[in-house]
Design a protein around this motif. Structure first.
Motif, PDB file in Angstrom:
ATOM      1  N   HIS A 181       0.860  -1.178   0.000  1.00  0.00           N
ATOM      2  CA  HIS A 181       0.000   0.000   0.000  1.00  0.00           C
ATOM      3  C   HIS A 181       0.897   1.228   0.000  1.00  0.00           C
ATOM      4  CE1 HIS A 181      -3.649   2.312   1.887  1.00  0.00           C
ATOM      5  NE2 HIS A 181      -3.262   2.796   0.711  1.00  0.00           N
ATOM      6  N   LEU A 182       0.935   1.908  -1.139  1.00  0.00           N
ATOM      7  CA  LEU A 182       1.780   3.081  -1.320  1.00  0.00           C
ATOM      8  C   LEU A 182       0.919   4.315  -1.532  1.00  0.00           C
ATOM      9  CD1 LEU A 182       4.240   1.431  -3.862  1.00  0.00           C
ATOM     10  CD2 LEU A 182       4.700   1.856  -1.441  1.00  0.00           C
ATOM     11  N   VAL A 183       1.281   5.390  -0.862  1.00  0.00           N
ATOM     12  CA  VAL A 183       0.576   6.659  -1.020  1.00  0.00           C
ATOM     13  C   VAL A 183       1.591   7.742  -1.345  1.00  0.00           C
ATOM     14  CG1 VAL A 183      -0.832   8.420   0.092  1.00  0.00           C
ATOM     15  CG2 VAL A 183      -1.280   6.004   0.555  1.00  0.00           C
ATOM     16  N   GLY A 184       1.419   8.392  -2.484  1.00  0.00           N
ATOM     17  CA  GLY A 184       2.234   9.543  -2.844  1.00  0.00           C
ATOM     18  C   GLY A 184       1.398  10.793  -2.722  1.00  0.00           C
ATOM     19  N   ASP A 185       1.745  11.691  -1.803  1.00  0.00           N
ATOM     20  CA  ASP A 185       0.917  12.881  -1.544  1.00  0.00           C
ATOM     21  C   ASP A 185       1.354  14.104  -2.335  1.00  0.00           C
ATOM     22  OD1 ASP A 185       3.237  13.717  -0.297  1.00  0.00           O
ATOM     23  OD2 ASP A 185       2.377  13.802   1.722  1.00  0.00           O
ATOM     24  N   GLY A 186       2.307  13.929  -3.228  1.00  0.00           N
ATOM     25  CA  GLY A 186       2.799  15.052  -4.016  1.00  0.00           C
ATOM     26  C   GLY A 186       4.172  15.503  -3.589  1.00  0.00           C
ATOM     27  N   GLN A 187       4.607  15.097  -2.380  1.00  0.00           N
ATOM     28  CA  GLN A 187       5.930  15.439  -1.875  1.00  0.00           C
ATOM     29  C   GLN A 187       6.611  14.251  -1.189  1.00  0.00           C
ATOM     30  OE1 GLN A 187       7.481  18.878  -2.099  1.00  0.00           O
ATOM     31  NE2 GLN A 187       9.060  17.284  -2.015  1.00  0.00           N
ATOM     32  N   HIS A 188       5.786  13.357  -0.636  1.00  0.00           N
ATOM     33  CA  HIS A 188       6.301  12.183   0.067  1.00  0.00           C
ATOM     34  C   HIS A 188       5.691  10.902  -0.503  1.00  0.00           C
ATOM     35  CE1 HIS A 188       6.158  15.608   2.902  1.00  0.00           C
ATOM     36  NE2 HIS A 188       7.322  15.149   3.339  1.00  0.00           N
ATOM     37  N   VAL A 189       6.430   9.810  -0.356  1.00  0.00           N
ATOM     38  CA  VAL A 189       5.923   8.485  -0.713  1.00  0.00           C
ATOM     39  C   VAL A 189       5.943   7.644   0.563  1.00  0.00           C
ATOM     40  CG1 VAL A 189       6.201   6.445  -2.129  1.00  0.00           C
ATOM     41  CG2 VAL A 189       6.835   8.678  -3.047  1.00  0.00           C
ATOM     42  N   THR A 190       4.803   7.050   0.906  1.00  0.00           N
ATOM     43  CA  THR A 190       4.674   6.307   2.163  1.00  0.00           C
ATOM     44  C   THR A 190       4.205   4.888   1.921  1.00  0.00           C
ATOM     45  OG1 THR A 190       4.138   8.328   3.400  1.00  0.00           O
ATOM     46  CG2 THR A 190       3.488   6.237   4.407  1.00  0.00           C
ATOM     47  N   PHE A 191       4.825   3.945   2.631  1.00  0.00           N
ATOM     48  CA  PHE A 191       4.342   2.568   2.671  1.00  0.00           C
ATOM     49  C   PHE A 191       3.514   2.461   3.947  1.00  0.00           C
ATOM     50  CE2 PHE A 191       4.134  -1.892   3.399  1.00  0.00           C
ATOM     51  CZ  PHE A 191       4.321  -2.523   2.176  1.00  0.00           C
ATOM     52  N   VAL A 192       2.213   2.239   3.801  1.00  0.00           N
ATOM     53  CA  VAL A 192       1.284   2.208   4.931  1.00  0.00           C
ATOM     54  C   VAL A 192       1.178   0.785   5.457  1.00  0.00           C
ATOM     55  CG1 VAL A 192      -1.077   2.698   5.683  1.00  0.00           C
ATOM     56  CG2 VAL A 192      -0.002   4.121   3.909  1.00  0.00           C
ATOM     57  N   MET A 193       1.292   0.627   6.799  1.00  0.00           N
ATOM     58  CA  MET A 193       1.184  -0.690   7.436  1.00  0.00           C
ATOM     59  C   MET A 193       0.024  -0.707   8.420  1.00  0.00           C
ATOM     60  SD  MET A 193       5.254  -1.428   8.025  1.00  0.00           S
ATOM     61  CE  MET A 193       5.786   0.294   7.945  1.00  0.00           C
ATOM     62  N   ARG A 194      -0.523  -1.895   8.647  1.00  0.00           N
ATOM     63  CA  ARG A 194      -1.700  -2.064   9.502  1.00  0.00           C
ATOM     64  C   ARG A 194      -1.398  -2.985  10.678  1.00  0.00           C
ATOM     65  NH1 ARG A 194      -5.378   1.783   7.832  1.00  0.00           N
ATOM     66  NH2 ARG A 194      -5.566   1.771   5.561  1.00  0.00           N
ATOM     67  N   GLN A 195      -2.061  -2.715  11.795  1.00  0.00           N
ATOM     68  CA  GLN A 195      -1.991  -3.613  12.940  1.00  0.00           C
ATOM     69  C   GLN A 195      -2.869  -4.842  12.721  1.00  0.00           C
ATOM     70  OE1 GLN A 195      -2.219  -2.955  17.681  1.00  0.00           O
ATOM     71  NE2 GLN A 195      -4.007  -2.278  16.576  1.00  0.00           N
ATOM     72  N   ARG A 196      -3.997  -4.599  12.066  1.00  0.00           N
ATOM     73  CA  ARG A 196      -4.887  -5.679  11.639  1.00  0.00           C
ATOM     74  C   ARG A 196      -5.158  -5.475  10.156  1.00  0.00           C
ATOM     75  NH1 ARG A 196      -7.087  -3.717  16.414  1.00  0.00           N
ATOM     76  NH2 ARG A 196      -6.936  -5.130  18.202  1.00  0.00           N
ATOM     77  N   GLY A 197      -5.194  -6.536   9.419  1.00  0.00           N
ATOM     78  CA  GLY A 197      -5.376  -6.386   7.979  1.00  0.00           C
ATOM     79  C   GLY A 197      -4.027  -6.309   7.286  1.00  0.00           C
ATOM     80  N   PHE A 198      -4.039  -5.780   6.081  1.00  0.00           N
ATOM     81  CA  PHE A 198      -2.851  -5.789   5.243  1.00  0.00           C
ATOM     82  C   PHE A 198      -2.616  -4.410   4.637  1.00  0.00           C
ATOM     83  CE2 PHE A 198      -4.646 -10.015   5.378  1.00  0.00           C
ATOM     84  CZ  PHE A 198      -3.540 -10.785   5.706  1.00  0.00           C
ATOM     85  N   PRO A 199      -1.328  -4.072   4.406  1.00  0.00           N
ATOM     86  CA  PRO A 199      -0.108  -4.801   4.705  1.00  0.00           C
ATOM     87  C   PRO A 199       0.106  -4.938   6.227  1.00  0.00           C
ATOM     88  CG  PRO A 199       0.306  -3.059   3.102  1.00  0.00           C
ATOM     89  CD  PRO A 199      -1.058  -2.830   3.671  1.00  0.00           C
ATOM     90  N   PHE A 200       0.285  -6.148   6.706  1.00  0.00           N
ATOM     91  CA  PHE A 200       0.449  -6.408   8.128  1.00  0.00           C
ATOM     92  C   PHE A 200       1.824  -5.915   8.574  1.00  0.00           C
ATOM     93  CE2 PHE A 200       1.224  -9.712  11.564  1.00  0.00           C
ATOM     94  CZ  PHE A 200       0.462  -9.032  12.510  1.00  0.00           C
TER      95      PHE A 200
END
Length: 234
Positions: A191-210
């Motif tokens: 799960h990648l989010v690019g907000d226009g200045q940063h690129v983030t790999f989002v992680m989850r406590q429950r669910g995925f990406p675990f």
């Protein structure tokens, strides 16, 4: 009278057993999963620990005594960790936050639990926002955070593995050539989010990406996010 003495004694023994077992489980988890501790991750990733306890375990809650104890009604539990640095000449940050508190309503008390964890790399120049999610995860699906139109990357294998959303077709095409490096993270989802200045790999406590499975590939995540940030923003 004998029964009156035996029953409380049994209760004390049971309580002591439960407490001792919980302590042993916590210590055992701390040893078995030490690779998820903030201090170890900072060393592994070449980052500085700028907030939090180096012993805090980002991947296993039971390994943290304060999380095992939980919160008091009048005292929320808040655990924060932040690692930051530029090991490859590009700013990288790994952030973690767990918050737990009681919320009182009309005749009821509910527990409010919030979790956020992500690795973020800053690009040198602005770029069109985007979001990328794996189409397949072990069960369920990955919740998108933004409403952006779906775009084909022009690469059938990439489009079969990922849903790419962006308002810029050229960005979708660019992403098609940059996503292959995330293959080791595919089993737990990407799960990648690019907000226009940063690129983030989002992680989850429950669910995925675990979070735990994702952090097993923390170095790959850092390297691929760095390459992605350079690719989309110089």
């Amino acid at each position: 009278m004998t029964a009156a003495l035996i029953i409380p004694a049994i209760g004390i023994l049971i309580g002591g057993f439960v407490l001792a077992r919980g302590t042993l489980l916590t210590r055992g988890s701390s040893r078995a999963y030490a690779r998820y501790q903030a201090g170890h991750l900072a060393w592994l990733l070449g980052l500085d620990l700028v907030e939090g306890d180096p012993a805090t375990n980002l991947g296993v809650r039971i390994a943290n005594p304060e999380m095992r104890r939980g919160h008091a009604p009048d005292q929320p539990l808040l655990v924060r960790v932040r690692l930051a640095g530029s090991p490859q000449g590009v700013p990288v940050e790994l952030s973690y936050e767990y918050r737990e508190q009681s919320v009182r309503g009309l005749g009821s008390v509910t527990r409010d639990e919030r979790f956020a964890c992500g690795m973020t790399v800053r690009a040198r120049r602005p770029f069109p926002p985007f979001e990328v999610t794996s189409r397949k995860v072990p069960h369920g699906s990955i919740d998108r955070l933004h409403e952006l139109p779906a775009m084909d990357t022009g690469r059938p294998a990439v489009d079969a593995a990922y849903l790419v959303t962006t308002s810029a077709p050229a960005m979708a095409e660019l992403l098609g050539g940059l996503l292959e490096g995330f293959a080791p993270l595919v089993p737990s989802g990407v799960h990648l989010v690019g907000d226009g200045q940063h690129v983030t790999f989002v992680m989850r406590q429950r669910g995925f990406p675990f979070v735990r499975t994702s952090l097993d590939h923390a170095v790959t995540m850092r390297d691929q996010l760095t390459a992605l940030a350079r690719g989309v923003g110089g």
